[in-house]
Every structure is written in C-alpha cells, then in structure tokens.
Design a protein around this motif. Structure first.
Motif, PDB file in Angstrom:
ATOM      1  N   PRO A  36      51.017 -89.943  14.262  1.00 51.78           N
ATOM      2  CA  PRO A  36      51.143 -88.633  14.931  1.00 51.78           C
ATOM      3  C   PRO A  36      50.139 -87.598  14.409  1.00 51.78           C
ATOM      4  O   PRO A  36      49.554 -86.849  15.207  1.00 51.78           O
ATOM      5  N   ASN A  40      47.701 -86.098  17.332  1.00 54.91           N
ATOM      6  CA  ASN A  40      47.960 -84.742  17.816  1.00 54.91           C
ATOM      7  C   ASN A  40      46.707 -83.880  17.922  1.00 54.91           C
ATOM      8  O   ASN A  40      46.536 -83.174  18.926  1.00 54.91           O
ATOM      9  N   ARG A  43      44.890 -85.020  21.069  1.00 59.54           N
ATOM     10  CA  ARG A  43      45.569 -84.525  22.277  1.00 59.54           C
ATOM     11  C   ARG A  43      45.273 -83.042  22.505  1.00 59.54           C
ATOM     12  O   ARG A  43      45.000 -82.613  23.627  1.00 59.54           O
TER      13      ARG A  43
END
Length: 116
Positions: A36, A40, A43
């Motif tokens: 993650p 992240n 993204r």
C-alpha cells in the motif's frame, strides 16, 4: 492460483539470496506489508497528473520488484515511470490498472512463500 514462477523468477531470486529460503520468506512478508505505501503515491500521481511524483514513485516500485525478480510487475512499473518521465498521461489509467493486476498476482505469489 497463479504459479509463482509466472510472476517471479524464483531461480534467479534464490540465487540472488544465496539460496536462503528463510530470507526469501522475510522479504515476501515485508514486501506484502509495504505494497500500500508503494502503490498509494502512484495512484495519487496518476489522479493528480503529477509527472514528477509518478516518475519517482514508479521508479521506486520498479526497483523493489526488480530485486524480487518479478519482471511482469517490473515492466508495468516501468511503463508508469516512462509516462511520468514524458508527462503523457493519456495511457496512465490503463497502465495503473495493469500495474495493480500485476501487484495482485505478485502478492498472491509471495504469500505462497510464507504460507507453506
């Protein structure tokens, strides 16, 4: 379930680790925990069309998966790094989707090493 060999070049990885399967297990666990925090920023960079952040974050992920001999994921991260380098976001959403697919396959393959 996807074979780890489709996602990871296990022979190369184990050679890199001097055959240390315990270290492989530790690396697999660490990488899965860090997914993650590596995805992240990618993204966010795609969402915000931030080329510099995308290049930097995709490059970091590319290095991490390269160290795992995870070449399909490496190529997916490289594509996003290039998109960031060239500041051409037309293909960014599709490239991000492809990376997320590869990351999911990689995560499943890595879990095999510590759920044996």
């Amino acid at each position: 379930m996807t074979s780890p060999q489709r996602v990871i070049n296990e022979e190369e990885l184990l050679d890199r680790l001097d055959g240390d399967r315990e270290l492989l297990t530790e690396l697999a666990c660490l990488f899965v925990e860090e997914i993650p925090s590596m995805l992240n920023p990618i993204r966010a960079a795609v969402r915000d069309q931030n080329a510099a952040q995308l290049k930097r974050a995709a490059h970091a992920l590319k290095g991490a998966v390269g160290n795992l001999s995870a070449y399909p994921t490496y190529r997916a991260a490289l594509k996003l790094e290039i998109i960031g380098s060239e500041n051409k976001f037309e293909e960014a959403e599709g490239a991000l989707f492809a990376l997320e697919v590869e990351i999911n396959l990689l995560e499943a393959a890595l879990r095999v090493y510590y759920e044996e």
